[in-house]
Scaffold this motif. Structure first.
Motif, PDB file in Angstrom:
ATOM      1  N   ALA A 187      13.451  -2.671  -2.589  1.00 33.69           N
ATOM      2  CA  ALA A 187      13.238  -1.482  -1.671  1.00 33.69           C
ATOM      3  C   ALA A 187      12.211  -0.527  -2.427  1.00 33.69           C
ATOM      4  N   LEU A 188      11.168  -0.421  -1.899  1.00 35.34           N
ATOM      5  CA  LEU A 188      10.178   0.543  -2.855  1.00 35.34           C
ATOM      6  C   LEU A 188      10.080   1.928  -1.974  1.00 35.34           C
ATOM      7  N   GLN A 189       9.799   2.807  -2.833  1.00 31.97           N
ATOM      8  CA  GLN A 189       9.555   4.188  -2.169  1.00 31.97           C
ATOM      9  C   GLN A 189       8.152   4.037  -1.553  1.00 31.97           C
ATOM     10  N   SER A 190       7.985   4.641  -0.299  1.00 33.42           N
ATOM     11  CA  SER A 190       6.821   4.569   0.320  1.00 33.42           C
ATOM     12  C   SER A 190       6.462   6.219   0.658  1.00 33.42           C
ATOM     13  N   ILE A 191       6.780   6.689   1.862  1.00 34.15           N
ATOM     14  CA  ILE A 191       6.317   7.813   2.332  1.00 34.15           C
ATOM     15  C   ILE A 191       7.389   8.978   1.912  1.00 34.15           C
ATOM     16  N   PRO A 192       6.747  10.160   1.162  1.00 32.40           N
ATOM     17  CA  PRO A 192       7.934  11.165   1.181  1.00 32.40           C
ATOM     18  C   PRO A 192       8.110  12.028   2.401  1.00 32.40           C
ATOM     19  N   LEU A 193       9.246  12.322   2.389  1.00 32.48           N
ATOM     20  CA  LEU A 193       9.899  13.171   3.694  1.00 32.48           C
ATOM     21  C   LEU A 193      10.391  14.498   3.082  1.00 32.48           C
ATOM     22  N   PRO A 194       9.438  15.548   3.171  1.00 27.19           N
ATOM     23  CA  PRO A 194       9.621  16.910   2.596  1.00 27.19           C
ATOM     24  C   PRO A 194      10.994  17.389   2.623  1.00 27.19           C
ATOM     25  N   GLY A 195      11.858  17.610   1.641  1.00 25.32           N
ATOM     26  CA  GLY A 195      13.403  18.196   1.740  1.00 25.32           C
ATOM     27  C   GLY A 195      14.066  17.070   2.232  1.00 25.32           C
ATOM     28  N   LEU A 196      13.631  15.729   2.334  1.00 23.88           N
ATOM     29  CA  LEU A 196      14.671  14.829   2.700  1.00 23.88           C
ATOM     30  C   LEU A 196      14.611  13.647   1.740  1.00 23.88           C
ATOM     31  N   GLY A 197      13.625  13.351   1.080  1.00 24.42           N
ATOM     32  CA  GLY A 197      13.365  12.310   0.098  1.00 24.42           C
ATOM     33  C   GLY A 197      12.296  11.535   0.315  1.00 24.42           C
ATOM     34  N   TYR A 198      12.580  10.087   0.390  1.00 27.28           N
ATOM     35  CA  TYR A 198      11.607   9.134   0.607  1.00 27.28           C
ATOM     36  C   TYR A 198      11.952   8.047   1.931  1.00 27.28           C
ATOM     37  N   LEU A 199      11.140   7.587   2.522  1.00 27.43           N
ATOM     38  CA  LEU A 199      11.103   6.235   3.176  1.00 27.43           C
ATOM     39  C   LEU A 199      11.044   5.193   2.113  1.00 27.43           C
ATOM     40  N   TYR A 200      11.831   4.042   2.444  1.00 36.58           N
ATOM     41  CA  TYR A 200      11.611   2.779   1.615  1.00 36.58           C
ATOM     42  C   TYR A 200      11.177   1.865   2.320  1.00 36.58           C
TER      43      TYR A 200
ATOM     44  N   TYR B  10       0.893  -1.284   0.225  1.00 41.61           N
ATOM     45  CA  TYR B  10      -0.039  -0.155   0.073  1.00 41.61           C
ATOM     46  C   TYR B  10       1.011   1.090  -0.042  1.00 41.61           C
ATOM     47  N   ARG B  11       0.813   1.979  -1.124  1.00 45.23           N
ATOM     48  CA  ARG B  11       1.753   3.114  -1.166  1.00 45.23           C
ATOM     49  C   ARG B  11       0.671   4.379  -1.664  1.00 45.23           C
ATOM     50  N   TRP B  12       1.346   5.766  -1.210  1.00 49.57           N
ATOM     51  CA  TRP B  12       0.493   6.817  -1.303  1.00 49.57           C
ATOM     52  C   TRP B  12       0.409   6.963  -2.859  1.00 49.57           C
ATOM     53  N   GLN B  13       1.631   6.571  -3.801  1.00 50.99           N
ATOM     54  CA  GLN B  13       1.912   6.512  -5.051  1.00 50.99           C
ATOM     55  C   GLN B  13       0.753   5.985  -5.813  1.00 50.99           C
ATOM     56  N   ASP B  14       0.057   4.853  -5.260  1.00 50.78           N
ATOM     57  CA  ASP B  14      -0.900   4.278  -5.810  1.00 50.78           C
ATOM     58  C   ASP B  14      -2.343   4.489  -5.349  1.00 50.78           C
TER      59      ASP B  14
END
Length: 165
Positions: free
Chosen positions: A144-157, A64-68
């Motif tokens: 390792a899938l991109q999951s939640i974006p961290l503003p200014g830091l990239g993504y959690l995987y 389950y990802r925010w991108q989807d």
């Protein structure tokens, strides 16, 4: 005729004969195969190792990802081995921006050893391969899938792997 023109005609004639009689041959995938340690971090398709590659283990999981839009999506992770190349790699059905790799069981100096790291880019969900790790040691195929974006830091995987075998 000038010397340059005669040399050019001679070169063209020689190349024509070479192609006609097969003197110049393309290298086949079998001829460019790697073996064991020489396969490390190389593409399994480019080196023809995918020809006899078969999956050792397969994991199907729902993510389950925010991108989807948090809608469930299935990913498939396969640990793949080629006997002729004596090499292992990750083959996976994943979304774009996913990292694929092989992870060793035993950490070295407290750090995790990974091989064949490859970032897949494409559209939607698609099949992709990592690069290879030598041999058939005790390791696991991972993504390792991109999951939640961290503003200014990239993504959690989120990491998903087969078991160690």
């Amino acid at each position: 005729m000038g010397l340059v023109k005669q040399c050019s005609i001679g070169l063209i004639a020689t190349l024509s004969l070479s192609f006609s009689f097969g003197w110049i041959q393309k290298t086949s995938a079998a001829e460019s195969r790697c073996q064991g340690a020489s396969c490390k971090d190389k593409n399994p398709v480019e080196y023809g190792c995918d020809a006899d590659g078969s999956f050792v283990e397969q994991v199907i999981t729902t993510v389950y990802r925010w991108q989807d839009s948090w809608q469930p999506q299935q990913i498939i992770i396969e640990k793949t081995y080629s006997k002729s190349c004596n090499a292992t790699w990750t083959r996976a059905y994943i979304p774009s921006e996913t990292f694929l790799f092989i992870r060793d069981q035993a950490p070295i100096n407290g750090s995790e050893q990974i091989h064949g790291l490859f970032q897949a880019n494409g559209t939607g969900y698609f099949w992709s391969n990592s690069n290879m790790a030598p041999g058939r040691s005790v390791n696991q195929a991972c993504v390792a899938l991109q999951s939640i974006p961290l503003p200014g830091l990239g993504y959690l995987y989120d990491r998903h792997c087969t078991s160690f075998n």
